[in-house]
Scaffold this motif. Structure first.
Motif: not given
Length: 201
Positions: A47-61, A73-82
């Motif tokens: 399970i991969v936590a990613l920034p909201p699309a569009p973003h190059p990281r989505h394309d990389a996968l 809310d990825a800007k909050e930090g690591m725990n938002a992703s968790l």
């Protein structure tokens, strides 16, 4: 393949990279993020936590069999992703492995070794990879009974407070060298790592 899923935290901003994305840096011709996901996918569902699309990281996968979870809310930090990724862990999972995306030396064997330590050390609640000298690092596996605590975390501190609260139930699994502790956060980190890698080859 393990029934314990791997949560890969890959929604951070690479704020120390001077405007470039550390997870899109190329290793052996592919972005670090894609390489890390392929390594993880070799041993467990991912399970991969990613920034909201569009973003190059989505394309990389593209084309990889993984669950992509955009973190609004990825800007909050690591725990938002968790928190976001935990919503996608199956109810039947006994535990989940938390893995950072910027640890280039970790191998599938390393991840499998930490996953095996769960069944080999059933009296624990947390199983954690370490450097060969015992310095705690990643990945970290949390038993499902700790998920409610993980879901309450905020900010960018990671799950260290949960680890400290259960320090008497932590198993440390040594991995080779600094596989568990060497991350690449800055251009200087990347240059030093590439120089070491080239020297070995």
């Amino acid at each position: 393949m393990s029934t314990i899923p791997i949560i890969l935290l890959a929604a951070g901003r690479s704020s120390r990279m001077g405007g470039t994305d550390k997870l899109m840096q190329k290793i052996d011709g592919q972005p670090l993020l894609r390489r890390t996901v392929k390594i993880a996918r070799a041993v467990a569902p991912v399970i991969v936590a990613l920034p909201p699309a569009p973003h190059p990281r989505h394309d990389a996968l593209a084309g990889l069999d993984v669950r992509q979870v955009p973190v609004a809310d990825a800007k909050e930090g690591m725990n938002a992703s968790l928190r976001a990724a935990l919503k996608h862990v199956p109810d039947t999972a006994d535990a989940a492995m938390i893995l950072l995306a910027d640890l280039p030396d970790l191998t599938a064997d390393d991840l499998a070794k930490v996953l095996r330590s769960v069944s080999e050390n059933p009296g624990c609640l947390i199983w954690r990879g370490s450097a060969s000298d015992g310095t705690p690092g990643h990945p970290v596996v949390f038993a499902s009974c700790l998920f409610p605590q993980l879901r309450t975390l905020t900010g960018d501190s990671g799950a260290q407070s949960v680890v400290r609260a259960h320090r008497d139930k932590v198993h440390i699994e040594p991995l080779p060298g600094t596989h568990a502790t060497r991350d690449l956060d800055t251009p200087r980190d990347w240059a030093a790592w590439r120089a070491r890698r080239q020297a070995k080859n």
